[in-house]
Design an enzyme around this catalytic site. Structure first.
Site, mmCIF file in Angstrom:
data_model
loop_
_atom_site.group_PDB
_atom_site.id
_atom_site.type_symbol
_atom_site.label_atom_id
_atom_site.label_comp_id
_atom_site.label_asym_id
_atom_site.label_seq_id
_atom_site.Cartn_x
_atom_site.Cartn_y
_atom_site.Cartn_z
ATOM 1 N N GLU A 142 34.837 35.411 51.676
ATOM 2 C CA GLU A 142 35.519 36.900 51.442
ATOM 3 C C GLU A 142 35.455 36.967 49.928
ATOM 4 O O GLU A 142 35.970 37.024 49.114
ATOM 5 C CB GLU A 142 37.016 36.932 51.671
ATOM 6 C CG GLU A 142 36.873 36.238 52.704
ATOM 7 C CD GLU A 142 38.915 35.936 53.514
ATOM 8 O OE1 GLU A 142 39.673 35.961 52.199
ATOM 9 O OE2 GLU A 142 39.145 35.802 54.282
ATOM 10 N N PRO A 143 34.212 37.454 49.160
ATOM 11 C CA PRO A 143 33.739 37.946 48.021
ATOM 12 C C PRO A 143 34.158 39.589 47.953
ATOM 13 O O PRO A 143 34.663 40.032 48.238
ATOM 14 C CB PRO A 143 32.432 37.420 47.844
ATOM 15 C CG PRO A 143 31.878 38.353 48.914
ATOM 16 C CD PRO A 143 32.969 37.669 49.934
ATOM 17 N N TYR A 175 45.902 39.535 31.941
ATOM 18 C CA TYR A 175 44.894 38.445 31.468
ATOM 19 C C TYR A 175 43.951 37.850 30.246
ATOM 20 O O TYR A 175 43.444 37.423 30.599
ATOM 21 C CB TYR A 175 44.091 38.301 33.150
ATOM 22 C CG TYR A 175 44.096 38.950 34.364
ATOM 23 C CD1 TYR A 175 45.793 38.115 35.039
ATOM 24 C CD2 TYR A 175 43.623 40.258 34.745
ATOM 25 C CE1 TYR A 175 45.930 38.762 36.248
ATOM 26 C CE2 TYR A 175 44.048 40.825 35.712
ATOM 27 C CZ TYR A 175 45.064 39.928 36.811
ATOM 28 O OH TYR A 175 45.491 40.146 37.849
ATOM 29 N N ARG A 225 35.513 40.023 44.252
ATOM 30 C CA ARG A 225 34.970 40.343 42.422
ATOM 31 C C ARG A 225 32.982 40.182 42.087
ATOM 32 O O ARG A 225 32.617 41.308 41.924
ATOM 33 C CB ARG A 225 35.266 39.396 41.451
ATOM 34 C CG ARG A 225 35.157 39.155 39.985
ATOM 35 C CD ARG A 225 35.672 38.137 39.432
ATOM 36 N NE ARG A 225 37.379 38.324 39.835
ATOM 37 C CZ ARG A 225 38.258 38.068 39.354
ATOM 38 N NH1 ARG A 225 37.784 39.106 38.414
ATOM 39 N NH2 ARG A 225 39.248 37.589 39.459
ATOM 40 N N CYS A 239 51.455 53.552 24.997
ATOM 41 C CA CYS A 239 52.588 52.914 24.015
ATOM 42 C C CYS A 239 52.932 51.864 24.560
ATOM 43 O O CYS A 239 54.080 51.325 24.919
ATOM 44 C CB CYS A 239 53.995 53.810 24.842
ATOM 45 S SG CYS A 239 53.429 55.205 24.051
ATOM 46 N N GLY A 284 36.518 33.958 45.451
ATOM 47 C CA GLY A 284 36.953 33.631 44.215
ATOM 48 C C GLY A 284 35.503 33.205 43.259
ATOM 49 O O GLY A 284 35.652 33.100 42.076
HETATM 50 N N1 LLP Z 1 40.297 35.995 50.062
HETATM 51 C C1 LLP Z 1 41.112 36.332 49.288
HETATM 52 C C2 LLP Z 1 42.677 35.925 50.344
HETATM 53 C C3 LLP Z 1 42.403 36.548 48.138
HETATM 54 O O1 LLP Z 1 43.240 36.171 47.737
HETATM 55 C C4 LLP Z 1 41.009 37.099 47.402
HETATM 56 C C5 LLP Z 1 42.084 37.186 45.990
HETATM 57 C C6 LLP Z 1 39.834 37.170 47.574
HETATM 58 C C7 LLP Z 1 39.719 36.964 49.027
HETATM 59 C C8 LLP Z 1 38.832 37.714 46.822
HETATM 60 O O2 LLP Z 1 38.434 37.142 45.779
HETATM 61 P P1 LLP Z 1 37.642 37.423 44.494
HETATM 62 O O3 LLP Z 1 36.075 37.568 45.063
HETATM 63 O O4 LLP Z 1 38.076 39.133 44.095
HETATM 64 O O5 LLP Z 1 38.066 36.468 43.397
HETATM 65 N N2 LLP Z 1 43.675 40.677 39.798
HETATM 66 C C9 LLP Z 1 42.786 39.049 39.932
HETATM 67 C C10 LLP Z 1 42.501 39.020 41.293
HETATM 68 C C11 LLP Z 1 43.168 38.762 42.276
HETATM 69 C C12 LLP Z 1 42.778 38.241 43.304
HETATM 70 C C13 LLP Z 1 43.806 38.007 44.492
HETATM 71 N N3 LLP Z 1 43.186 37.647 45.750
HETATM 72 C C14 LLP Z 1 42.193 39.937 38.928
HETATM 73 O O6 LLP Z 1 41.468 40.650 38.269
HETATM 74 O O7 LLP Z 1 40.861 38.856 37.881
#
Ligand code: LLP
Length: 431
Positions: free
Chosen positions: A289-290, A333, A292, A361, A247
């Protein structure tokens, strides 16, 4: 436009990984995803260093949902990271990349019977058990195989990181995990005595995505470590691993002010150390758990500019040869992005604003609204930056538009990692 990673401007042209983006556009055609391999590797190393992976036996598990071609699995493996998967497809990709199965965390709020079976058969390290349904099925497969499976419980911690004050609402309205407030979590713990093939080694929570503040994570440490203590004192269960999910937010546009990986990791570790002292418990192994923050800024998309439509006193639409099929995030988003014309990098901007539109489209297929670029002409190559996470992985074939290829660049060399879908690929599944 901010230059990320190895991006540099030479002769008015943008280079990534020492390769001219104009050359890439000519060689591979557009639209095209370009990934800066060095930046991904540096991010992996920063996480490992500042999250004390080697000193404290902590783990970084890359969230594959952000972007998971086989090549990415190889980088993650080489850098010594773990991997979070959420589906048969992600698990199979890891398997076909020879990713060590014991370094996989299997997530998901509705793992199918087939997924649970494949996970057990492949020998994934940890199932992050989300609900009672999964608990039953997992136990029965492990019993059949006479195997003990390590599990975490996914906790719904009741922290809303997207509200202004990160309130702990005690909310139970989430499709993920065992809630603390209604007793589900402790019911699950109590049931474990009927599940001799499942070993609870850890607890997990995930509080959201694109989060800029550390405070919600500190709240999460409080909730999770209090749980560790309760499980020890009242259930005689030693929790060895605490997984805080992903996150961490990244830069997309000037309005984003992310912290560095170093700042985030140091603050979380610091909070964990303080909390352990306060509760007088042993420090468990910590997991992040990164997704993004490992790949977003390393990826960019190259497009060719086609039609330019100037509606006097209203708006100028500059259309590109991709759009919501390769980047759904603006339409889904309202996500913001930055862009530039790659062979006019030093040309000054004017106050004239244009809107970058996709070719699908849908009126909502707009990539960037009201951005200022000078001198834009049909045939120019446009780059949008920070498209590395949730771009390719959320791409679709809407309007029967083929998916873009993916090229990695590093130290002056480029490598095709995913081919462009062909027209026949689009018909491949049709009988
Ligand atoms: N761990 C778990 C359990 C998760 O559900 C997620 C993301 C992550 C790790 C990784 O999160 P990050 O570090 O990438 O923020 N499609 C959306 C993002 C959905 C994230 C879902 N879960 C977007 O494009 O912003």
């Amino acid at each position: 436009m901010k230059l990320h990673g190895t991006m540099e401007v030479k002769d008015n042209t943008l280079y990534i990984g020492g390769v001219s983006t104009m050359d890439l556009a000519k060689r591979y055609k557009t639209p095209l995803y370009v990934f800066d391999e060095e930046l991904i590797i540096n991010n992996c190393r920063e996480y490992k260093k500042y999250f004390k992976v080697e000193e404290n036996n902590n783990k970084i598990a890359y969230a594959g949902k952000a972007f998971l071609p086989k090549y990415m699995c190889n980088i993650i493996n080489k850098e010594g990271l773990y991997l979070d998967v959420v589906s048969l497809g992600e698990l199979y990709t890891a398997y076909k990349s020879n990713f060590p199965m014991e370094k996989i965390l299997f997530h998901g709020n509705n793992k199918t019977i087939e997924e649970i079976k494949m996970g057990v058969d492949f020998g994934v390290g940890v199932f992050v058990v989300d609900n009672f349904y999964e608990l039953d099925i997992l136990e029965s497969f492990c019993r059949d195989k006479n195997k003990i499976q390590n599990i975490y419980f996914r906790v719904t911690p009741g922290i809303d990181a997207h509200t202004h004050k990160y309130i702990k609402t005690g909310q139970i309205d989430s499709k993920f995990g065992f809630a603390l407030t209604n007793g589900d979590f402790y019911n699950a713990v109590n049931k474990l005595k009927d599940y001799p093939h499942l070993k609870l080694v850890g607890i997990h929570a995930h509080i959201g995505s694109q989060i800029f503040e550390v405070e919600p994570y500190e709240e999460e440490v409080d909730v999770m470590f209090n749980l560790v203590k309760t499980l020890k004192d009242e259930y005689d269960i030693e929790i060895k691993e605490v997984d805080f999910g992903g996150g961490i937010g990244v830069y997309y546009t000037e309005s984003d002010k992310p912290k560095t990986i170093k700042e985030f990791c140091e603050k979380i570790i610091d909070k964990c150390e303080k909390k352990c002292k306060e509760l007088k418990i042993n420090m468990p192994s910590l997991i992040l758990e990164p997704g993004r923050s490992l790949v977003a800024n390393a990826g960019s998309t190259l497009y060719s500019i086609g039609s330019i439509k100037d509606i006097k006193d209203v708006r100028t639409y500059v259309s590109v040869d991709g759009g919501m099929t390769d980047n759904i995030r603006p339409s889904l988003y309202q996500a913001g992005y930055e862009c530039a014309v790659v062979n006019k990098m030093n040309n000054p901007k004017t106050s004239h604003k244009v809107t970058i539109a996709g070719k699908c489209c849908e009126s909502g297929d707009i990539l960037i609204s009201n951005t200022s670029i000078l001198d834009i002409e049909s045939g120019d190559v446009l780059i949008t930056t920070s498209t590395g996470a949730y771009g390719y992985s959320m791409a679709s074939n809407y309007n029967k538009i083929p998916k873009n290829p993916v090229v990695f660049v590093n130290k002056g060399e480029d490598k095709l990692v995913c081919k462009r879908q062909s027209l026949d690929d689009l018909l491949y599944l049709e009988l």
